[in-house]
Design an enzyme around this catalytic site. Structure first.
Site, short mmCIF file in Angstrom:
data_model
loop_
_atom_site.label_atom_id
_atom_site.label_comp_id
_atom_site.label_asym_id
_atom_site.label_seq_id
_atom_site.Cartn_x
_atom_site.Cartn_y
_atom_site.Cartn_z
N THR A 129 0.85 -1.20 0.00
CA THR A 129 0.00 0.00 0.00
C THR A 129 0.87 1.24 0.00
O THR A 129 1.93 1.26 0.63
CB THR A 129 -0.95 0.04 1.23
OG1 THR A 129 -1.74 1.24 1.15
CG2 THR A 129 -0.21 0.02 2.55
N GLY A 143 -1.70 5.72 6.23
CA GLY A 143 -2.80 5.59 7.20
C GLY A 143 -3.28 4.15 7.29
O GLY A 143 -3.50 3.61 8.38
N LYS A 144 -3.41 3.51 6.12
CA LYS A 144 -3.84 2.10 6.11
C LYS A 144 -2.79 1.21 6.78
O LYS A 144 -3.13 0.28 7.51
CB LYS A 144 -4.01 1.62 4.67
CG LYS A 144 -5.19 2.20 3.93
CD LYS A 144 -5.26 1.55 2.56
CE LYS A 144 -6.45 2.06 1.76
NZ LYS A 144 -6.55 1.36 0.48
N ASP A 157 -8.62 -2.68 -0.92
CA ASP A 157 -9.23 -1.56 -1.60
C ASP A 157 -10.46 -1.16 -0.80
O ASP A 157 -11.24 -2.02 -0.39
CB ASP A 157 -9.61 -1.94 -3.04
CG ASP A 157 -9.60 -0.71 -3.92
OD1 ASP A 157 -8.56 -0.03 -3.97
OD2 ASP A 157 -10.65 -0.42 -4.53
N SER A 158 -10.60 0.13 -0.57
CA SER A 158 -11.72 0.60 0.25
C SER A 158 -12.47 1.69 -0.50
O SER A 158 -11.92 2.35 -1.38
CB SER A 158 -11.22 1.19 1.57
OG SER A 158 -10.57 0.20 2.33
N PHE A 169 -7.32 9.67 8.42
CA PHE A 169 -6.96 10.12 7.07
C PHE A 169 -8.21 10.11 6.20
O PHE A 169 -9.28 9.66 6.62
CB PHE A 169 -5.87 9.21 6.48
CG PHE A 169 -6.31 7.80 6.25
CD1 PHE A 169 -6.76 7.40 5.00
CD2 PHE A 169 -6.29 6.86 7.28
CE1 PHE A 169 -7.18 6.09 4.78
CE2 PHE A 169 -6.70 5.54 7.06
CZ PHE A 169 -7.15 5.17 5.80
N GLY A 170 -8.05 10.59 4.97
CA GLY A 170 -9.12 10.50 3.98
C GLY A 170 -10.43 11.14 4.46
O GLY A 170 -10.47 12.29 4.90
N ASP A 222 -12.14 10.43 7.05
CA ASP A 222 -12.39 10.27 8.48
C ASP A 222 -13.07 11.48 9.16
O ASP A 222 -13.92 11.29 10.03
CB ASP A 222 -11.09 9.92 9.22
CG ASP A 222 -10.70 8.46 9.04
OD1 ASP A 222 -11.53 7.67 8.55
OD2 ASP A 222 -9.57 8.10 9.42
N HIS A 267 -14.66 -0.57 8.80
CA HIS A 267 -14.60 -1.51 7.68
C HIS A 267 -13.26 -2.25 7.66
O HIS A 267 -13.20 -3.45 7.54
CB HIS A 267 -14.81 -0.70 6.39
CG HIS A 267 -14.04 0.60 6.36
ND1 HIS A 267 -14.17 1.55 7.35
CD2 HIS A 267 -13.07 1.06 5.53
CE1 HIS A 267 -13.36 2.55 7.10
NE2 HIS A 267 -12.67 2.28 6.01
#
Ligand code: IMP
Length: 197
Positions: free
Chosen positions: A8, A12-13, A77-78, A150-151, A153, A180
């Site tokens: 990745t 963050g992930k 993948d999210s 992140f993203g 959030d 998730h």
């Protein structure tokens, strides 16, 4: 401690996977070739599973070119799915975040603020590919709140959180309880523990 490579480019992930799986005995390391995360091509698809499977196929090929075929590899993948905007941003979540940001999403919404996050995690065990899915239902907040995570959030409030906090207002541990990604990775952990993969 067993090691799992995670392919990745999203730190963050990576941190979330490390926080969740390290205490359970798994060292999660970023998959690097020549000191950097290798580039992989995301296919055009409206399905997260298709994208995750395409990513893991490329990742396994890269492992093979490194003579590391028998090592394990994780990709995921999210996407965020907003009920009032069917299938949006969905598989386009990364692009939409870059172009209109959380503020842009807030401007598009009215009363119906229901949404969910989905994660599809694909694991190469060294022998086969296994897929794990996690879902988190929630609502899109009125304003951006919090500076963790992140993203998306700062605008996502999971239904299970009784005090109405966004993911960005939570500790990593609390986010993982509801998220998730937390759900998909706990399913993956259960699989690894049962099957000793
Ligand atoms: P992808 O899985 O990297 O394609 O993620 C798609 C987009 O969703 C990226 O912009 C991520 O920042 C965002 N995203 C993925 N997971 C999360 C999350 O747990 N919280 C907030 N945004 C996320």
């Amino acid at each position: 401690m067993a090691t799992l490579n995670f392919l990745t480019g999203n730190s963050g992930k990576l941190v979330e996977a490390q926080n969740l799986l390290s205490p359970l005995g798994w060292e999660i390391q970023s998959f690097h070739i020549d000191g950097k995360v290798p580039e992989i091509i995301e296919p055009q698809s409206d399905n997260l599973t298709t994208v995750a499977l395409a990513k893991i196929a490329q990742g396994v090929e890269l492992l093979a070119t490194q003579g590391r075929f028998e090592e394990s590899l994780l990709v995921e993948d999210s996407g965020l799915f907003i009920d009032a905007l069917p299938e949006f941003p969905g598989v386009y979540s990364a692009h939409v975040l870059q172009s209109i940001g959380c503020e842009g999403i807030l401007r598009l919404l009215d009363e119906n603020r229901s949404a969910h996050f989905l994660t599809v995690a694909a694991l190469w065990t060294g022998e086969a590919v296994e897929v794990f899915v996690g879902r988190c239902d929630g609502t899109i907040s009125i304003d951006m709140k919090g500076d963790g995570g992140f993203g998306y959030d700062p605008i996502f409030i999971p239904n299970e959180c009784e005090n109405g906090h966004t993911f960005a207002e939570m500790s990593a541990e609390e986010k993982s309880t509801y998220s998730h990604r937390g759900r998909a990775l706990r399913a993956l952990f259960d699989y690894l523990n049962v099957d000793g993969a």
